[in-house]
Design a protein around this motif. Structure first.
Motif, PDB file in Angstrom:
ATOM      1  N   THR A  49       0.677  -1.161   0.027  1.00  0.00           N
ATOM      2  CA  THR A  49      -0.055  -0.143  -0.033  1.00  0.00           C
ATOM      3  C   THR A  49       0.888   1.359   0.131  1.00  0.00           C
ATOM      4  O   THR A  49       1.524   1.563   0.812  1.00  0.00           O
ATOM      5  CB  THR A  49      -1.009   0.109   1.223  1.00  0.00           C
ATOM      6  OG1 THR A  49      -1.496  -1.355   1.202  1.00  0.00           O
ATOM      7  CG2 THR A  49      -1.746   1.265   1.244  1.00  0.00           C
ATOM      8  N   PRO A  50       0.972   1.910  -1.112  1.00  0.00           N
ATOM      9  CA  PRO A  50       1.583   3.302  -1.104  1.00  0.00           C
ATOM     10  C   PRO A  50       1.150   4.233  -0.164  1.00  0.00           C
ATOM     11  O   PRO A  50       0.025   4.413   0.043  1.00  0.00           O
ATOM     12  CB  PRO A  50       1.596   3.780  -2.403  1.00  0.00           C
ATOM     13  CG  PRO A  50       0.615   2.828  -3.407  1.00  0.00           C
ATOM     14  CD  PRO A  50       0.112   1.845  -2.517  1.00  0.00           C
ATOM     15  N   ALA A  51       2.011   4.734   0.744  1.00  0.00           N
ATOM     16  CA  ALA A  51       1.799   5.791   1.676  1.00  0.00           C
ATOM     17  C   ALA A  51       2.367   7.063   1.188  1.00  0.00           C
ATOM     18  O   ALA A  51       3.435   7.215   1.155  1.00  0.00           O
ATOM     19  CB  ALA A  51       2.651   5.472   2.978  1.00  0.00           C
ATOM     20  N   ALA A  52       1.663   8.115   0.863  1.00  0.00           N
ATOM     21  CA  ALA A  52       2.065   9.218   0.309  1.00  0.00           C
ATOM     22  C   ALA A  52       2.159  10.270   1.402  1.00  0.00           C
ATOM     23  O   ALA A  52       1.194  10.582   2.216  1.00  0.00           O
ATOM     24  CB  ALA A  52       0.682   9.885  -0.699  1.00  0.00           C
ATOM     25  N   GLN A  53       3.254  10.638   1.556  1.00  0.00           N
ATOM     26  CA  GLN A  53       3.557  11.809   2.669  1.00  0.00           C
ATOM     27  C   GLN A  53       4.473  12.756   2.020  1.00  0.00           C
ATOM     28  O   GLN A  53       4.890  12.777   0.820  1.00  0.00           O
ATOM     29  CB  GLN A  53       4.493  11.179   3.671  1.00  0.00           C
ATOM     30  CG  GLN A  53       4.042   9.825   4.499  1.00  0.00           C
ATOM     31  CD  GLN A  53       4.264   8.579   3.525  1.00  0.00           C
ATOM     32  OE1 GLN A  53       4.863   8.735   2.379  1.00  0.00           O
ATOM     33  NE2 GLN A  53       3.899   7.487   3.933  1.00  0.00           N
ATOM     34  N   PRO A  54       4.055  14.083   2.667  1.00  0.00           N
ATOM     35  CA  PRO A  54       4.841  14.965   2.261  1.00  0.00           C
ATOM     36  C   PRO A  54       6.270  14.811   2.617  1.00  0.00           C
ATOM     37  O   PRO A  54       6.508  13.828   3.362  1.00  0.00           O
ATOM     38  CB  PRO A  54       4.550  16.247   3.010  1.00  0.00           C
ATOM     39  CG  PRO A  54       4.025  15.891   4.235  1.00  0.00           C
ATOM     40  CD  PRO A  54       3.284  14.377   3.798  1.00  0.00           C
ATOM     41  N   GLY A  77       9.155   9.370   0.030  1.00  0.00           N
ATOM     42  CA  GLY A  77       8.028   8.259  -0.283  1.00  0.00           C
ATOM     43  C   GLY A  77       8.393   7.273   0.565  1.00  0.00           C
ATOM     44  O   GLY A  77       9.410   6.513   1.174  1.00  0.00           O
ATOM     45  N   ALA A  78       7.295   6.401   0.795  1.00  0.00           N
ATOM     46  CA  ALA A  78       7.272   5.093   1.350  1.00  0.00           C
ATOM     47  C   ALA A  78       6.180   4.170   0.957  1.00  0.00           C
ATOM     48  O   ALA A  78       5.186   4.641   0.299  1.00  0.00           O
ATOM     49  CB  ALA A  78       7.169   5.323   2.942  1.00  0.00           C
ATOM     50  N   PRO A 106       4.003   1.785   9.542  1.00  0.00           N
ATOM     51  CA  PRO A 106       3.109   2.431   8.690  1.00  0.00           C
ATOM     52  C   PRO A 106       3.349   4.150   8.510  1.00  0.00           C
ATOM     53  O   PRO A 106       3.069   4.365   7.470  1.00  0.00           O
ATOM     54  CB  PRO A 106       1.801   2.298   9.288  1.00  0.00           C
ATOM     55  CG  PRO A 106       1.957   0.981  10.050  1.00  0.00           C
ATOM     56  CD  PRO A 106       3.545   0.848  10.333  1.00  0.00           C
ATOM     57  N   HIS A 107       3.727   4.747   9.532  1.00  0.00           N
ATOM     58  CA  HIS A 107       4.085   6.311   9.601  1.00  0.00           C
ATOM     59  C   HIS A 107       5.353   6.749   9.942  1.00  0.00           C
ATOM     60  O   HIS A 107       5.525   7.902  10.197  1.00  0.00           O
ATOM     61  CB  HIS A 107       2.824   6.679  10.132  1.00  0.00           C
ATOM     62  CG  HIS A 107       1.687   6.421   9.855  1.00  0.00           C
ATOM     63  ND1 HIS A 107       0.981   6.968   8.586  1.00  0.00           N
ATOM     64  CD2 HIS A 107       0.567   5.535  10.417  1.00  0.00           C
ATOM     65  CE1 HIS A 107      -0.171   6.634   8.363  1.00  0.00           C
ATOM     66  NE2 HIS A 107      -0.570   5.610   9.384  1.00  0.00           N
ATOM     67  N   GLN A 108       6.148   5.824  10.293  1.00  0.00           N
ATOM     68  CA  GLN A 108       7.510   6.141  10.907  1.00  0.00           C
ATOM     69  C   GLN A 108       8.560   5.026  10.496  1.00  0.00           C
ATOM     70  O   GLN A 108       8.122   4.118  10.112  1.00  0.00           O
ATOM     71  CB  GLN A 108       7.510   6.384  12.168  1.00  0.00           C
ATOM     72  CG  GLN A 108       7.149   5.250  13.166  1.00  0.00           C
ATOM     73  CD  GLN A 108       7.001   5.504  14.794  1.00  0.00           C
ATOM     74  OE1 GLN A 108       6.803   6.715  15.061  1.00  0.00           O
ATOM     75  NE2 GLN A 108       6.929   4.546  15.506  1.00  0.00           N
ATOM     76  N   ARG A 147      13.602   7.337  15.866  1.00  0.00           N
ATOM     77  CA  ARG A 147      12.587   7.260  14.744  1.00  0.00           C
ATOM     78  C   ARG A 147      12.296   8.682  14.003  1.00  0.00           C
ATOM     79  O   ARG A 147      12.786   9.635  14.528  1.00  0.00           O
ATOM     80  CB  ARG A 147      11.384   6.807  15.515  1.00  0.00           C
ATOM     81  CG  ARG A 147      10.835   7.752  16.559  1.00  0.00           C
ATOM     82  CD  ARG A 147       9.764   7.043  17.391  1.00  0.00           C
ATOM     83  NE  ARG A 147       9.289   7.736  18.381  1.00  0.00           N
ATOM     84  CZ  ARG A 147       8.132   8.028  19.045  1.00  0.00           C
ATOM     85  NH1 ARG A 147       7.173   7.476  18.378  1.00  0.00           N
ATOM     86  NH2 ARG A 147       8.144   8.728  20.195  1.00  0.00           N
ATOM     87  N   VAL A 148      11.578   8.508  12.922  1.00  0.00           N
ATOM     88  CA  VAL A 148      11.672   9.662  11.999  1.00  0.00           C
ATOM     89  C   VAL A 148       9.944   9.261  11.479  1.00  0.00           C
ATOM     90  O   VAL A 148       9.747   8.317  10.877  1.00  0.00           O
ATOM     91  CB  VAL A 148      12.476   9.770  10.707  1.00  0.00           C
ATOM     92  CG1 VAL A 148      12.206  10.941   9.916  1.00  0.00           C
ATOM     93  CG2 VAL A 148      13.958   9.893  11.407  1.00  0.00           C
ATOM     94  N   ASN A 149       9.319  10.325  11.403  1.00  0.00           N
ATOM     95  CA  ASN A 149       8.058  10.081  10.577  1.00  0.00           C
ATOM     96  C   ASN A 149       8.253  10.092   9.043  1.00  0.00           C
ATOM     97  O   ASN A 149       9.313  11.014   8.500  1.00  0.00           O
ATOM     98  CB  ASN A 149       7.139  11.542  10.764  1.00  0.00           C
ATOM     99  CG  ASN A 149       6.314  11.344  12.162  1.00  0.00           C
ATOM    100  OD1 ASN A 149       5.875  10.124  12.594  1.00  0.00           O
ATOM    101  ND2 ASN A 149       5.811  12.331  12.855  1.00  0.00           N
TER     102      ASN A 149
END
Length: 108
Positions: free
Chosen positions: A3-8, A56-57, A92-94, A105-107
């Motif tokens: 599942t692509p995770a679109a983050q800034p 990207g992640a 999932p978010h970090q 850790r890093v977001n």
């Protein structure tokens, strides 16, 4: 399927402190919440970190399918991002990193 995770884009100049434990094993989500954020590392350690831009992640339940795009390069869990800087786990978010034995850790 991943599942692509679109983050800034997350830009971080790297530094780390020796206050986190130095284990190469992946962190569980609850254990990861006890790790310091990169921004909370001591200034002298943050100053030694290489520059990282996470753009990207991809997160998957299958760890082999997880990817992180750092400085325009694709990394998987366990990858060496730069000398002394390892990507331990993609959540999932970090993401969990280790720099010279200090985990943080890093977001993304």
């Amino acid at each position: 399927t991943p599942t692509p995770a679109a983050q800034p884009s997350a830009t971080a100049s790297a530094t780390a402190s020796a206050s986190a434990s130095a284990s190469a094993s992946p962190a569980t989500p609850s254990a990861a919440s006890n790790l310091p954020w990169m921004s909370d590392l001591p200034a002298d350690l943050r100053g030694q970190l290489p520059k990282m831009t996470i753009s990207g992640a991809v997160y998957s339940k299958d760890p082999a399918q997880r990817l992180l795009l750092i400085n325009n390069q694709v990394f998987t869990q366990g990858g060496n991002v730069a000398p002394g800087l390892d990507l331990l786990e993609i959540q999932p978010h970090q993401a969990i990193f280790s720099f010279q034995g200090t985990r943080f850790r890093v977001n993304h």
